[in-house]
Design an enzyme around this catalytic site. Structure first.
Site, mmCIF file in Angstrom:
data_model
loop_
_atom_site.group_PDB
_atom_site.id
_atom_site.type_symbol
_atom_site.label_atom_id
_atom_site.label_comp_id
_atom_site.label_asym_id
_atom_site.label_seq_id
_atom_site.Cartn_x
_atom_site.Cartn_y
_atom_site.Cartn_z
ATOM 1 N N PRO A 82 -12.698 35.539 33.410
ATOM 2 C CA PRO A 82 -11.554 34.647 33.159
ATOM 3 C C PRO A 82 -11.787 33.982 31.840
ATOM 4 C CG PRO A 82 -12.314 34.154 35.184
ATOM 5 C CD PRO A 82 -13.231 35.090 34.650
ATOM 6 N N CYS A 83 -10.824 33.694 30.969
ATOM 7 C CA CYS A 83 -10.871 33.120 29.644
ATOM 8 C C CYS A 83 -10.892 31.613 29.959
ATOM 9 C CB CYS A 83 -9.798 33.637 28.838
ATOM 10 S SG CYS A 83 -9.673 32.882 27.178
#
Length: 339
Positions: A82-83
């Protein structure tokens, strides 16, 4: 072409691990080109259920809680992490004061740090990371620069990256950044030799949207309140000169049609991809249709969870054949260039 989802060879060409595994899009792709998964990690309990149902293996939980030294040795690390925004303020302030920041790693507190730490401890031959395309431009490029420095300057990997649109493999626009790296102590390769495919190889059988969409299905029509809201939302934005609003595919669907990107919120109103129904309100994609837009084979992959969870999982997943194309290149590199 899908194969049996459990390891399909007694003689794997390489071992890999599956971090932030989701429902196993990376696993399918890397198994299909001869890899054996030796470890998987996924924190979401519903994704764990789907993963276990299809692969016969329950992933380990939150990667943040796992001692990286206990992860089995492997050739390739796979992660669709995930960013999360990186805060450089603390490090920058200490630098300005002339202080050493020691373990104040600029990626600490982000999930990328878990990837970095695993690479640092296990030193695999290669890795493949996937993220949203905006990772490249986030915070005017500063976020990606932190990642690049971590992988290249600190860990010493030879790294290349590219924005890839899954629409070349499936009828869904889905632009993602693929980041591929090799350990120069174990693989003889230069940056310019790292191939990240932007399109399928010749002979690939492209799945047409009109062949995926079923003619008549029941139970997927959106409610009157949802439809009214979507109409108002689109009218509001149209009056302001932009194109925001639902995406509707009329019947018959034309050859070459491509949908918008399916997101994890698709279960809420189906706004990204709606299918026209003559004499009725539009409908959402069925689960079987939606999974095919990500390249999953409905004959060989099943969801043991609710439709809401299945939509979320599909929206959070990857375009399997696009990942597979990159996995194929990586398997070739390890075979031909390993030291």
């Amino acid at each position: 072409m899908e194969t049996n989802l459990r390891e399909n060879t007694n003689y794997p060409l390489f071992d890999f691990i599956d971090l932030f595994a989701g429902i196993g899009g990376f696993r399918i792709s890397f198994q299909d080109v001869g890899g054996k998964c030796v470890f998987s990690s996924e924190w979401n309990k519903f994704s764990q259920q789907t993963y276990c149902h299809n692969f016969g293996e329950m992933p380990s939980g939150n990667i943040c809680d796992i001692d990286k030294s206990t992860i089995p040795d492997h050739d390739i690390l796979c992660a669709g992490f995930p960013c999360q925004p990186f805060s450089l303020a603390g490090v920058s302030k200490k630098n300005s004061l002339g202080r050493k920041h020691g373990f104040e790693d600029p990626t600490q507190g982000t999930l990328f740090f878990e990837v970095k730490k695993t690479l640092q401890i296990k030193q695999p031959k290669a890795f493949m990371l996937e993220n949203v395309k905006n990772l490249l431009s986030h915070d005017k490029g500063k976020t990606f620069e932190v990642i690049r420095k971590s992988l290249e300057d600190e860990l010493g990997y030879i790294v290349n990256w590219k924005i890839v649109d899954g629409a070349r493999w499936v009828p869904q626009h889905r632009q993602r950044i693929f980041i591929v790296g090799y350990n120069p102590d174990k693989v003889d390769i230069a940056k310019n030799d790292i191939i990240i495919p932007e399109k399928p190889e010749e002979g690939y059988a492209y799945p047409e949207l009109r062949d995926i969409i079923q003619d008549k299905v029941e139970g997927w029509t959106i409610g009157p309140g949802t439809w009214d809201t979507l109409i108002r939302h689109k009218a509001y934005h149209s009056s302001r000169g932009n194109g925001f609003g639902y995406g509707l595919h009329t019947i018959p669907i034309k050859k070459g049609s491509v949908t918008r990107t399916i997101s994890a919120r698709y279960h809420k109103d189906g706004a990204e991809v709606l299918i026209e129904q003559k004499g009725d309100r539009p409908r959402r994609l069925t689960i079987i249709e939606a999974m095919q837009l990500q390249g999953y084979d409905p004959n060989n992959f099943h969801f043991p969870v609710s439709n809401t969870q299945a939509y979320r999982q599909i929206g959070n997943s990857v375009v399997v054949p696009a990942i597979r194309a990159c996995a194929h290149q990586m398997a070739r590199v390890l075979k031909e260039r390993s030291k």
